[in-house]
Design a protein around this motif. Structure first.
Motif, short mmCIF file in Angstrom:
data_model
loop_
_atom_site.label_atom_id
_atom_site.label_comp_id
_atom_site.label_asym_id
_atom_site.label_seq_id
_atom_site.Cartn_x
_atom_site.Cartn_y
_atom_site.Cartn_z
N HIS A 50 -2.60 0.55 8.28
CA HIS A 50 -1.89 -0.59 7.69
C HIS A 50 -0.94 -1.28 8.66
O HIS A 50 -0.55 -2.43 8.41
CB HIS A 50 -1.13 -0.13 6.46
CG HIS A 50 -2.04 0.21 5.31
ND1 HIS A 50 -2.73 -0.76 4.61
CD2 HIS A 50 -2.41 1.40 4.79
CE1 HIS A 50 -3.47 -0.17 3.68
NE2 HIS A 50 -3.30 1.13 3.77
N PRO B 146 0.82 -1.22 0.00
CA PRO B 146 0.00 0.00 0.00
C PRO B 146 0.86 1.27 0.00
O PRO B 146 1.86 1.36 0.72
CB PRO B 146 -0.81 -0.12 1.29
CG PRO B 146 -0.89 -1.60 1.54
CD PRO B 146 0.43 -2.14 1.09
N SER C 153 1.05 -1.36 -6.87
CA SER C 153 0.28 -1.66 -5.67
C SER C 153 -1.21 -1.76 -5.99
O SER C 153 -1.75 -0.96 -6.76
CB SER C 153 0.48 -0.56 -4.62
OG SER C 153 1.85 -0.31 -4.39
N LYS C 154 -1.88 -2.74 -5.38
CA LYS C 154 -3.33 -2.84 -5.53
C LYS C 154 -4.02 -1.71 -4.78
O LYS C 154 -5.12 -1.29 -5.16
CB LYS C 154 -3.83 -4.20 -5.01
CG LYS C 154 -3.42 -5.36 -5.90
CD LYS C 154 -4.00 -6.67 -5.39
CE LYS C 154 -3.64 -7.83 -6.30
NZ LYS C 154 -4.20 -9.12 -5.82
N GLU C 155 -3.40 -1.24 -3.70
CA GLU C 155 -3.93 -0.09 -2.97
C GLU C 155 -2.92 1.04 -3.04
O GLU C 155 -1.83 0.95 -2.47
CB GLU C 155 -4.22 -0.42 -1.51
CG GLU C 155 -4.78 0.79 -0.76
CD GLU C 155 -5.00 0.54 0.72
OE1 GLU C 155 -4.93 1.52 1.49
OE2 GLU C 155 -5.23 -0.61 1.10
N LYS C 156 -3.25 2.07 -3.77
CA LYS C 156 -2.40 3.26 -3.82
C LYS C 156 -3.31 4.47 -3.95
O LYS C 156 -4.30 4.45 -4.68
CB LYS C 156 -1.40 3.20 -4.97
CG LYS C 156 -1.98 3.04 -6.37
CD LYS C 156 -0.87 3.01 -7.41
CE LYS C 156 -1.42 2.91 -8.83
NZ LYS C 156 -0.34 2.92 -9.84
N THR C 157 -2.98 5.52 -3.21
CA THR C 157 -3.82 6.70 -3.13
C THR C 157 -3.02 7.93 -3.49
O THR C 157 -1.92 8.14 -2.96
CB THR C 157 -4.39 6.87 -1.70
OG1 THR C 157 -5.09 5.67 -1.33
CG2 THR C 157 -5.35 8.03 -1.64
#
Length: 255
Positions: free
Chosen positions: A246, A190, A216-220
């Motif tokens: 996290h 993440p 990344s599957k989770e990136k903001t």
């Protein structure tokens, strides 16, 4: 194997500050004053270019993480920064940066080149420091580890995180993709990424390209209006919440 040696200690506002060395690498470790810090998560922070391990930005972020989440926070001086001597290469690159700035020329190519050189030196140093920090009984080798670095902290942090499976979440931002995009493609944990929409040094297309490179599957992405040095302070609060989410610690109201 390098052991960590503490050289000074002080405390204030519920936070213990301990200077340390690992071989020739100087660093600082901030920890909660209470005993509940045993085996708490560890956040490694990379400082910005021209700064040092105890720069107010580092100390301020550490206080948010220590008092708000009960984390340990460690920073080491990058090569040629803080308590470390500048080499001839450092002096040459800094002089070239100032020359370009005075002439109104783009700074990016110089910063990218110099930071890539520093990353080559700093990545193995961060791995040595992490090894030594995890030998401390209050940290241990089984707890989660995060990384937080903006600007030069990103230039060093992306290749470090790409090479280091112990890092489980990271906050980056404000850098060019030139030499970092390929390393970013190796990162799947993440990510939270900060950029300034009106950055006078880093075109928004460059910031977006670097963010896009992470797999990344989770990136903001946090894109704020403003110039390079106008990153809002509330982004630090957001990063604390990101790490709490996290790394498994609730944020207290004071954070």
């Amino acid at each position: 194997m390098h052991s960590l040696q503490f050289t000074a200690e002080s405390s204030s506002s519920g936070m213990v500050e301990r200077d340390f060395t690992v071989g020739e690498i100087p660093g600082v470790l901030w920890s909660p004053a209470s005993s509940t810090a045993d085996h708490a998560p560890l956040i490694l922070m990379g400082h910005g270019g021209g700064n040092h391990k105890k720069h107010p930005a580092m100390a301020g972020r550490a206080q948010l993480l220590v008092n708000g989440c009960g984390f340990h926070v460690a920073v080491i001086d990058a090569p040629g920064h803080g308590d470390r001597p500048r080499m001839a290469h450092d002096e040459q690159e800094i002089a070239e940066l100032f020359r370009a700035r005075a002439a109104g020329e783009p700074e990016g190519p110089i910063v990218v080149r110099y930071n890539a050189h520093l990353a080559d030196l700093a990545v193995p140093e961060w791995q040595i420091a992490l090894d030594a920090l995890q030998e401390l009984p209050e940290i241990g080798a089984d707890g989660p580890v995060g990384y937080w670095g903006i600007n030069m902290g990103t230039a060093i942090g992306i290749p470090f995180v790409a090479a280091e499976p112990r890092i489980t979440a990271a906050v980056f931002g404000q850098h060019w993709p030139d030499v970092l995009a390929e390393k970013a493609k190796q990162i799947t944990i993440p990510i939270e990424f900060d950029m300034q929409w009106d950055d006078e040094h880093i075109p928004r297309e460059a910031g977006l390209a670097l963010f896009d490179a992470f797999t990344s599957k989770e990136k903001t992405l946090h894109a704020n209006a403003g110039r390079h040095k106008e990153l809002p302070r509330f982004e630090a609060d957001s990063a604390v919440r990101f790490f709490a989410r996290h790394l498994g610690r609730a944020v207290t109201a004071s954070a």
